[in-house]
Design a protein around this motif. Sequence first.
Motif, mmCIF file in Angstrom:
data_model
loop_
_atom_site.group_PDB
_atom_site.id
_atom_site.type_symbol
_atom_site.label_atom_id
_atom_site.label_comp_id
_atom_site.label_asym_id
_atom_site.label_seq_id
_atom_site.Cartn_x
_atom_site.Cartn_y
_atom_site.Cartn_z
ATOM 1 N N GLY A 74 0.810 -1.209 0.000
ATOM 2 C CA GLY A 74 0.000 0.000 0.000
ATOM 3 C C GLY A 74 0.838 1.252 0.000
ATOM 4 N N GLU B 33 -8.877 2.181 0.246
ATOM 5 C CA GLU B 33 -8.360 2.908 -0.921
ATOM 6 C C GLU B 33 -8.926 4.335 -0.947
ATOM 7 O OE1 GLU B 33 -6.856 1.361 -5.142
ATOM 8 O OE2 GLU B 33 -9.038 1.449 -5.025
ATOM 9 N N ASN C 206 -2.703 -4.690 3.231
ATOM 10 C CA ASN C 206 -3.285 -4.111 2.021
ATOM 11 C C ASN C 206 -3.851 -5.195 1.094
ATOM 12 O OD1 ASN C 206 -2.184 -3.447 -1.045
ATOM 13 N ND2 ASN C 206 -3.285 -1.746 -0.133
#
Length: 439
Positions: free
Chosen positions: A137, A164, A265
């Motif tokens: 990420g 996100e 992530n």
Amino acid sequence: MGLLTFKGGIHPDDGKRFSKDQAVKPLLPKGDMVYPLSQHIGAPANPVVKKGDHVLKGQMIADAGGFVSAPIYSSVSGTVKGLEQRFNPTGTKVECIVIENDGEYAEAEYAPVKPLDELTREEILDMIARAGIVGMGGAGFPTRVKLSPKEPDKIDYIIANCAECEPYITADYRRMLENTDELVSGMRVVLSLFPNAKGIFAVEDNKKDCIEKLNQAVADEPRMDVKALVTKYPQGAERQLIYAVTKRAINSSMLPADAGCIVDNVETLIGIHNAVICGRPLTERIVTVSGDAVESPGNFRVLLGTNHRELIDAAGGFKAEPEKLISGGPMMGFAMVTLDAPVTKTSSAILAFKEDVVSRSPETACINCGRCVEVCPSRIIPSRLADYARRQDEESFVAMNGLECVECGSCSYVCPAKRQLKQAIGAMRKIALANKRKK
């Protein structure tokens, strides 16, 4: 139950309309491949190939340089041209292995894998480490280290960061839609390491299609659940995500594991699936190419080491000469000094904008409006901390909890005086943390 969130935050234009509906397209590179030895937090990887060596796709070219490190694998077949200083996406020249791509993509043979339920904890962790998996990420923390807390039985939650929240980036969004099963499989692998933990897929509510698809995928998984989050930046920041999901607070002196949590992530979890279930090392990732200067924004499956110019070409090139190039998102990404930089493990996006809005917004004096305080997710006073930073008053900076800043940039975004609060605080934070380590 209401949507989960935290105090503070902002609502910038998310810009996701440019690329969210563009399915992932594979991109095969044409030029030389460049592999920085530092694609992770910790010691740089050590090269295990030399100039003139022929390598295969999936062959290790650099081994981990220590416990907090990660190996690197070639994403193509070809010939090693040597070890050279090249720019990375953040604008720093670093040692890189350069490989001449032969265009054949001949692949190495991988060791056969055993079913998950036949693997021991150490075997799983070793497979993740050997595959070169890191936090994809943006942080790049070696995943094997993250999954090795001192007291694994005290881990209550494995949180998949599906928020996100950074504007423009849609790589994880497409992964959730197109690779749902692999994502759930990655969570299943991690849960096998923590017998008392529950897996949570934390998704912002502007991704209702992802929430629906994940709910269907975990319907028969008693240890997994999907939680909807308020759409707000920085909802995906680790501390804010943990608080939103569990109401457990951590500070700069704590690790998520101290609160019984581990956060991974989307791309990282899929990498874990590929490593443990398929026996494949990390050689690719999804990258968003977007911004108002890009002709055809989209999402691409990119081999690590690919030059960013090839990504721009794959997206139709520029429709206008950009004033600003960013690696990552506009809030926490890095301004790029050149397109001649390779895609690395932490490269989530390249954004190109017609105008550099920040450079055209001169700073004026603080008017003490308090907006930076209202939006700060860490509940500190950015305007005052920035003043301490500019005066190099480290003692006052630390006393006023400057180390608690997560450098999200929310304060700079809302400041009517256009003060570069985040940049000033971030610079002093690095100095203070370095001095703290020395002590």
